[in-house]
Scaffold this active site. Structure first.
Site, PDB file in Angstrom:
ATOM      1  N   ASP A  51       0.731   2.858  -3.707  1.00  0.00           N
ATOM      2  CA  ASP A  51       0.524   1.751  -2.846  1.00  0.00           C
ATOM      3  C   ASP A  51       0.428   0.411  -3.564  1.00  0.00           C
ATOM      4  OD1 ASP A  51      -2.097   1.483  -4.218  1.00  0.00           O
ATOM      5  OD2 ASP A  51      -2.920   2.455  -2.722  1.00  0.00           O
ATOM      6  N   LEU A  52       0.147  -0.417  -2.565  1.00  0.00           N
ATOM      7  CA  LEU A  52       0.263  -1.988  -3.312  1.00  0.00           C
ATOM      8  C   LEU A  52      -0.601  -2.043  -4.311  1.00  0.00           C
ATOM      9  CD1 LEU A  52       0.274  -3.972   0.228  1.00  0.00           C
ATOM     10  CD2 LEU A  52       2.323  -3.381  -1.423  1.00  0.00           C
TER      11      LEU A  52
END
Length: 130
Positions: free
Chosen positions: A15-16
């Site tokens: 994810d980020l």
């Protein structure tokens, strides 16, 4: 009857924040099961083409213990937990070194071309017994 594969966490797996997205662990353990079957002499593509039979996940019990991160080198361990004429249950874990990050118990069934449950192929049943 334990089997290990090694894989690296790529940017696309995260994810980020650079942490592995939870659903990707299911992909990692799928790779582990596929390679485990291959070492048992099971060619899933040939099985599907000759008999129409495929394996399907019936149940997954999963525990997310610690995060894996971008560029980690992971080991997926697959162990036979139970085998019967109709299904296979495996215990799997994803590890980073000696640290367990994820565990799962996966029940696999064999289906015919119409999606109905059938007995496991004889060669797989024999490999599980031996």
């Amino acid at each position: 009857m334990s089997h290990d594969i090694t894989l690296r966490v790529y940017y696309e797996d995260t994810d980020l924040a650079g942490i592995v997205y939870y659903a990707n662990y299911l992909k990692f353990i799928e790779r582990g099961r596929s390679e485990w079957l291959r070492t048992l002499g099971i060619d899933q593509l040939a099985m599907q083409q000759t008999t129409g039979h495929v394996f399907a996940v019936r149940r997954v019990e999963a525990d997310y213990l610690r995060p894996a991160r971008f560029d980690d080198l992971l080991t997926v361990v697959t162990d036979l937990a139970q085998g019967s004429p109709a299904r296979v249950v495996v215990d799997q874990k994803v590890m980073r070194g000696d640290e367990t990050l994820f565990t799962a118990r996966v029940t696999i069934a064999c289906l015919d071309a119409k999606g109905r449950p059938v007995r496991l192929p004889a060669d797989l049943a024999a490999a599980l017994r031996g």
